[in-house]
Design a protein around this motif. Sequence first.
Motif, PDB file in Angstrom:
ATOM      1  N   LYS A 203       1.207  -1.422   0.201  1.00 51.86           N
ATOM      2  CA  LYS A 203      -0.214  -0.355  -0.165  1.00 51.86           C
ATOM      3  C   LYS A 203       1.441   1.746   0.163  1.00 51.86           C
ATOM      4  O   LYS A 203       0.090   2.731  -0.327  1.00 51.86           O
ATOM      5  CB  LYS A 203      -0.671  -0.115   0.920  1.00 51.86           C
ATOM      6  CG  LYS A 203      -2.052  -0.933   0.799  1.00 51.86           C
ATOM      7  CD  LYS A 203      -3.208  -0.855   2.457  1.00 51.86           C
ATOM      8  CE  LYS A 203      -4.345  -1.936   2.207  1.00 51.86           C
ATOM      9  NZ  LYS A 203      -5.070  -2.823   3.383  1.00 51.86           N
TER      10      LYS A 203
ATOM     11  N   VAL B  69       2.547   2.393   2.672  1.00 52.72           N
ATOM     12  CA  VAL B  69       2.787   3.225   4.181  1.00 52.72           C
ATOM     13  C   VAL B  69       3.133   3.119   4.918  1.00 52.72           C
ATOM     14  O   VAL B  69       3.944   1.648   5.122  1.00 52.72           O
ATOM     15  CB  VAL B  69       0.865   3.322   4.796  1.00 52.72           C
ATOM     16  CG1 VAL B  69       1.085   3.254   5.466  1.00 52.72           C
ATOM     17  CG2 VAL B  69      -0.151   3.591   3.162  1.00 52.72           C
TER      18      VAL B  69
ATOM     19  N   PHE C 276       3.127   3.185   8.896  1.00 53.99           N
ATOM     20  CA  PHE C 276       2.512   3.557  10.049  1.00 53.99           C
ATOM     21  C   PHE C 276       3.513   4.019  11.123  1.00 53.99           C
ATOM     22  O   PHE C 276       4.007   2.529  11.404  1.00 53.99           O
ATOM     23  CB  PHE C 276       1.404   1.906   9.494  1.00 53.99           C
ATOM     24  CG  PHE C 276       0.142   2.835  10.517  1.00 53.99           C
ATOM     25  CD1 PHE C 276      -0.564   3.095   9.978  1.00 53.99           C
ATOM     26  CD2 PHE C 276      -0.030   2.017  12.132  1.00 53.99           C
ATOM     27  CE1 PHE C 276      -2.022   3.347  10.811  1.00 53.99           C
ATOM     28  CE2 PHE C 276      -0.939   2.459  12.585  1.00 53.99           C
ATOM     29  CZ  PHE C 276      -2.439   2.841  12.391  1.00 53.99           C
TER      30      PHE C 276
ATOM     31  N   GLU D 106      -9.045   4.167   9.274  1.00 56.39           N
ATOM     32  CA  GLU D 106      -9.882   4.104   8.422  1.00 56.39           C
ATOM     33  C   GLU D 106     -10.159   4.688   7.632  1.00 56.39           C
ATOM     34  O   GLU D 106     -10.323   5.205   6.224  1.00 56.39           O
ATOM     35  CB  GLU D 106     -10.893   2.704   8.924  1.00 56.39           C
ATOM     36  CG  GLU D 106     -11.863   1.526   9.255  1.00 56.39           C
ATOM     37  CD  GLU D 106     -10.936   1.431  11.106  1.00 56.39           C
ATOM     38  OE1 GLU D 106     -10.983   2.632  11.118  1.00 56.39           O
ATOM     39  OE2 GLU D 106     -10.863   0.373  11.261  1.00 56.39           O
TER      40      GLU D 106
ATOM     41  N   TYR E 174      -6.649   5.416   5.899  1.00 54.40           N
ATOM     42  CA  TYR E 174      -6.506   4.990   4.625  1.00 54.40           C
ATOM     43  C   TYR E 174      -7.118   5.037   4.004  1.00 54.40           C
ATOM     44  O   TYR E 174      -6.857   5.105   2.023  1.00 54.40           O
ATOM     45  CB  TYR E 174      -6.465   3.371   5.201  1.00 54.40           C
ATOM     46  CG  TYR E 174      -5.783   2.802   5.597  1.00 54.40           C
ATOM     47  CD1 TYR E 174      -4.446   2.079   4.799  1.00 54.40           C
ATOM     48  CD2 TYR E 174      -5.186   2.381   7.371  1.00 54.40           C
ATOM     49  CE1 TYR E 174      -3.410   1.691   5.285  1.00 54.40           C
ATOM     50  CE2 TYR E 174      -4.182   1.788   7.118  1.00 54.40           C
ATOM     51  CZ  TYR E 174      -3.128   1.600   6.252  1.00 54.40           C
ATOM     52  OH  TYR E 174      -1.695   0.635   7.062  1.00 54.40           O
TER      53      TYR E 174
ATOM     54  N   LEU F 109      -5.757   7.952   1.321  1.00 50.57           N
ATOM     55  CA  LEU F 109      -4.147   7.606   0.458  1.00 50.57           C
ATOM     56  C   LEU F 109      -4.710   8.450  -0.703  1.00 50.57           C
ATOM     57  O   LEU F 109      -3.893   8.514  -1.167  1.00 50.57           O
ATOM     58  CB  LEU F 109      -4.426   5.986   0.412  1.00 50.57           C
ATOM     59  CG  LEU F 109      -3.338   5.536   1.686  1.00 50.57           C
ATOM     60  CD1 LEU F 109      -4.049   4.484   2.036  1.00 50.57           C
ATOM     61  CD2 LEU F 109      -2.578   6.412   2.694  1.00 50.57           C
TER      62      LEU F 109
END
Length: 120
Positions: free
Chosen positions: A10, A12, A14, A114, A117, A120
């Motif tokens: 993805k 990302v 995190f 959520e 994300y 994004l």
Amino acid sequence: MFKMEIDKLKKVFFITAAGFFSMQEGMDFMAEYQSRTSMFDPKEYTLIVDGREVKASAQDVAEQLKNMILLYMSVPFKKRIIIQQQSAVVAGQTKRLARDIPEFDTIIFAETVEEAYSKL
């Protein structure tokens, strides 16, 4: 307590942070952050920081928090998303510390993982 994960699929990076940060934990955090961000091209990644469970900090540790925010801003991520803290005191402390940080207004805020994300 903190945890850093790189999601190559993805794209990302995190970060989860929780509890009170001591000076040593702050230094450990900064060292790991620099090590991890050297493992990928940040321009292709979104930084998501989940600090909802971070507790208000003493003034010296709060200054280190400001240094952490400066670190977030110094790495050229595609996007930076912060999941807002649950504590109004901590959220206020973060905003006070960050008001002098260039480009802090480019950070995207989210209420949940959520929602982060979805941005994004």
